[in-house]
Design an enzyme around this catalytic site. Structure first.
Site, PDB file in Angstrom:
ATOM      1  N   LEU A  47      -7.376   2.502  10.432  1.00 52.64           N
ATOM      2  CA  LEU A  47      -8.187   2.465   9.209  1.00 52.64           C
ATOM      3  C   LEU A  47      -8.839   3.828   9.064  1.00 52.64           C
ATOM      4  O   LEU A  47      -9.354   4.362  10.038  1.00 52.64           O
ATOM      5  CB  LEU A  47      -9.218   1.344   9.357  1.00 52.64           C
ATOM      6  CG  LEU A  47     -10.500   1.280   8.532  1.00 52.64           C
ATOM      7  CD1 LEU A  47     -10.962  -0.173   8.404  1.00 52.64           C
ATOM      8  CD2 LEU A  47     -11.621   2.116   9.131  1.00 52.64           C
ATOM      9  N   ASP A  49     -10.478   6.398   5.450  1.00 51.06           N
ATOM     10  CA  ASP A  49     -11.466   6.425   4.370  1.00 51.06           C
ATOM     11  C   ASP A  49     -11.663   5.105   3.613  1.00 51.06           C
ATOM     12  O   ASP A  49     -10.688   4.463   3.224  1.00 51.06           O
ATOM     13  CB  ASP A  49     -11.074   7.444   3.289  1.00 51.06           C
ATOM     14  CG  ASP A  49     -10.648   8.773   3.851  1.00 51.06           C
ATOM     15  OD1 ASP A  49     -10.686   8.973   5.069  1.00 51.06           O
ATOM     16  OD2 ASP A  49     -10.255   9.628   3.034  1.00 51.06           O
ATOM     17  N   ARG A 169      -6.966  16.498  -3.732  1.00 52.85           N
ATOM     18  CA  ARG A 169      -6.943  15.040  -3.528  1.00 52.85           C
ATOM     19  C   ARG A 169      -8.336  14.412  -3.546  1.00 52.85           C
ATOM     20  O   ARG A 169      -9.336  15.101  -3.568  1.00 52.85           O
ATOM     21  CB  ARG A 169      -6.251  14.690  -2.204  1.00 52.85           C
ATOM     22  CG  ARG A 169      -6.890  15.323  -0.988  1.00 52.85           C
ATOM     23  CD  ARG A 169      -6.156  14.924   0.292  1.00 52.85           C
ATOM     24  NE  ARG A 169      -6.673  15.673   1.423  1.00 52.85           N
ATOM     25  CZ  ARG A 169      -6.186  16.836   1.843  1.00 52.85           C
ATOM     26  NH1 ARG A 169      -5.142  17.383   1.247  1.00 52.85           N
ATOM     27  NH2 ARG A 169      -6.741  17.461   2.861  1.00 52.85           N
TER      28      ARG A 169
HETATM   29  C1  FRU Z   1      -9.773  12.136   4.640  1.00 50.30           C
HETATM   30  C2  FRU Z   1      -8.354  12.162   4.119  1.00 50.30           C
HETATM   31  C3  FRU Z   1      -8.319  12.336   2.629  1.00 50.30           C
HETATM   32  C4  FRU Z   1      -6.989  11.738   2.258  1.00 50.30           C
HETATM   33  C5  FRU Z   1      -6.911  10.569   3.219  1.00 50.30           C
HETATM   34  C6  FRU Z   1      -5.518  10.215   3.647  1.00 50.30           C
HETATM   35  O1  FRU Z   1      -9.908  11.468   5.839  1.00 50.30           O
HETATM   36  O2  FRU Z   1      -7.618  13.185   4.758  1.00 50.30           O
HETATM   37  O3  FRU Z   1      -8.496  13.669   2.184  1.00 50.30           O
HETATM   38  O4  FRU Z   1      -6.934  11.310   0.921  1.00 50.30           O
HETATM   39  O5  FRU Z   1      -7.682  10.935   4.343  1.00 50.30           O
HETATM   40  O6  FRU Z   1      -5.525   9.062   4.419  1.00 50.30           O
END
Ligand code: FRU
Length: 479
Positions: A47, A49, A169
């Site tokens: 798990l 974000d 992103r």
């Molecule tokens: C942060 C991140 C985000 C990306 C996501 C991918 O932890 O690297 O920038 O969208 O995790 O799981």
């Protein structure tokens, strides 16, 4: 058991995995003594974000970045959780798969708002071509009141802006006065991190680039991940993760920090923080990252943090799962400072008080230290491991040491963390302990120290000196 997580394995389509992969992890988890009693944790795998934290159709919604097949970062999907009270969460399983040409290599982080009686979700579709070059797409999707999700066929933002790289992103969607905004983490071609602002009249676009968000004059490292803007009594607060930021700009110990800035007000014409504060760590502890917050319809500003860090191995990896979330916290501003407190709904977890030093793996400690004391409280396991907390009200230093708290990890980043408060005054603190996570809220949330610990022991007691300790048993609600 998989010993080497090759790129091929990480990006294998979900339907090509044998059912045994998940079953194997589940059987290891069934034997684990590191699972959590009242914090969100993955069913299997990794798990990361929190995404799409919102209130829609009379329920709280939260999604987690998931790789269900192992404790590694692979082909990410969104797992959907719902709750009536921000404490008890129902896991509805994976609801956004990486299964279209716009998110072929992962449904990465994003956010959600209610629009036209549906939940409108915006996330980053991670796309890679045959040469493994990244082409990030910002994808829109609608969720209806049966929790059915329909992705829009065309991305809202098809590619990074000219002058910026493919590190583009984590869109957050915001509505204000009938207009819509997306703020998004970006990297200039000169490899500096920024946050960009897009605007639209309709939630589905067309989306126009406006400007970089102005929230500091300092350099923010090489990439800003997970930018998140909320308003507390009209004051803007930006939560964000500036990767590679200089320690002269922000003093931090973890591999990557989760920072915040508060403005006196926000100028919507120029997208600027008026008189921004200095940068601060959101959490003074070991493991907080990618916190997501939103302005909830009940007037509160609610946040939840990933308690885990990128690129760090954790002891549960051998059991096939990794990481968890913090409790849901309420954010407020007092005397210009950000305060974080667990939402009041968490009081529902409280059972009886412990009469002796013995506690359970799910316990809340209310701590009171008089002015000019040198106090200490430790959680000791039956294997003689201890999580040590020193609260010195003379010099205003609170030190948490996990160096003897069980299995060690991330030691190169240090085993102690220090938070400071006003010297010479009483200190109050609340510690939420849940087997392998602790969250220490100091002076009603003026400072927070969060971390994971992995004791070998399974029975716990509290030892303390010069501190008034109330020990409350908490309900173990996770199955
Ligand atoms: C942060 C991140 C985000 C990306 C996501 C991918 O932890 O690297 O920038 O969208 O995790 O799981």
């Amino acid at each position: 058991m998989i010993t080497e997580w090759t790129t091929e394995l990480r990006y294998k389509p979900y339907d090509q995995w044998p059912a045994s992969q998940i079953e194997d992890i589940k059987s290891k988890i069934a034997k684990s003594h590191w699972r959590l009693g009242y914090h969100i944790q993955p069913t299997t795998g990794l798990l990361n974000d929190p995404n799409g934290f919102s209130y829609y159709d009379n329920q709280w919604h939260l999604f987690y970045q998931s790789f269900p097949f192992g404790p590694v970062h692979g082909l990410k999907s969104w797992d959907h959780l719902t709750s009536d009270d921000l404490v008890h969460w129902k896991d509805n399983g994976i609801s956004i798969f990486a299964d279209t040409k716009n998110d072929s290599h992962g449904a990465y982080s994003g956010s959600a708002i209610v629009s036209n009686d549906q939940l409108f979700i915006v996330y980053t579709g991670n796309v890679r071509d045959d040469n493994w070059v990244r082409h990030p797409k910002q994808v829109g999707a609608w969720m209806d009141d049966h929790n059915q999700i329909q992705k829009m066929p065309k991305p809202l933002i098809n590619k990074p802006l000219v002058g910026y790289t493919d590190h583009f992103r984590d869109p957050q969607i915001i509505e204000r006065d009938g207009k819509f905004y997306i703020i998004i983490g970006a990297q200039r071609t000169n490899k500096t991190g920024h946050v960009l602002v897009y605007e639209a009249d309709e939630v589905t676009g067309p989306w126009q680039f406006k400007t970089e968000l102005h929230f500091t004059n300092q350099e923010m490292g090489y990439m800003v991940e997970c930018p998140n803007l909320v308003f507390i009594d009209d004051q803007p607060v930006l939560l964000f993760c500036p990767q590679g930021i200089s320690k002269d700009v922000l003093d931090y110990n973890n591999i990557y920090p989760n920072a915040y800035v508060i403005g006196e007000s926000f100028d919507w014409d120029t997208f600027s923080f008026v008189n921004p504060s200095e940068l601060h760590n959101l959490d003074e502890g070991f493991d907080v990252y990618a916190t997501q917050a939103f302005n909830a319809p009940d007037g509160r500003v609610l946040s939840i943090s990933w308690v885990g860090l990128p690129e760090i191995e954790y002891p549960t990896d051998v059991e096939g799962w990794a990481h968890c979330y913090s409790l849901v916290k309420e954010l407020t501003i007092k005397n210009g400072k950000l305060y974080q407190t667990p939402v009041v709904e968490n009081d529902k977890l409280e059972l009886e008080q412990f009469p002796t030093g013995k506690i359970s793996a799910q316990t809340k400690l209310n701590l009171k230290v008089d002015a000019d004391e040198d106090a200490e409280v430790s959680i000791i396991s039956n294997e003689d491991e201890q999580l040590q907390i020193k609260l010195n009200s003379k010099n205003g230093k609170i030190i948490v040491d996990r160096g003897n708290a069980g299995q060690q990890f991330a030691q190169v980043y240090g085993t102690r963390r220090i938070a400071t408060v006003e010297p010479g005054e009483n200190i109050t603190a609340t510690l939420y302990f849940d087997n392998t996570i602790f969250e220490l809220f100091i002076n009603d949330g003026e400072k927070v120290i969060t971390g994971r610990v992995f004791p070998n022991g399974t029975e716990f007691s509290v030892k303390s000196n010069n501190v008034d300790v109330e020990k409350i048993k908490l309900n173990k609600i996770n199955k």
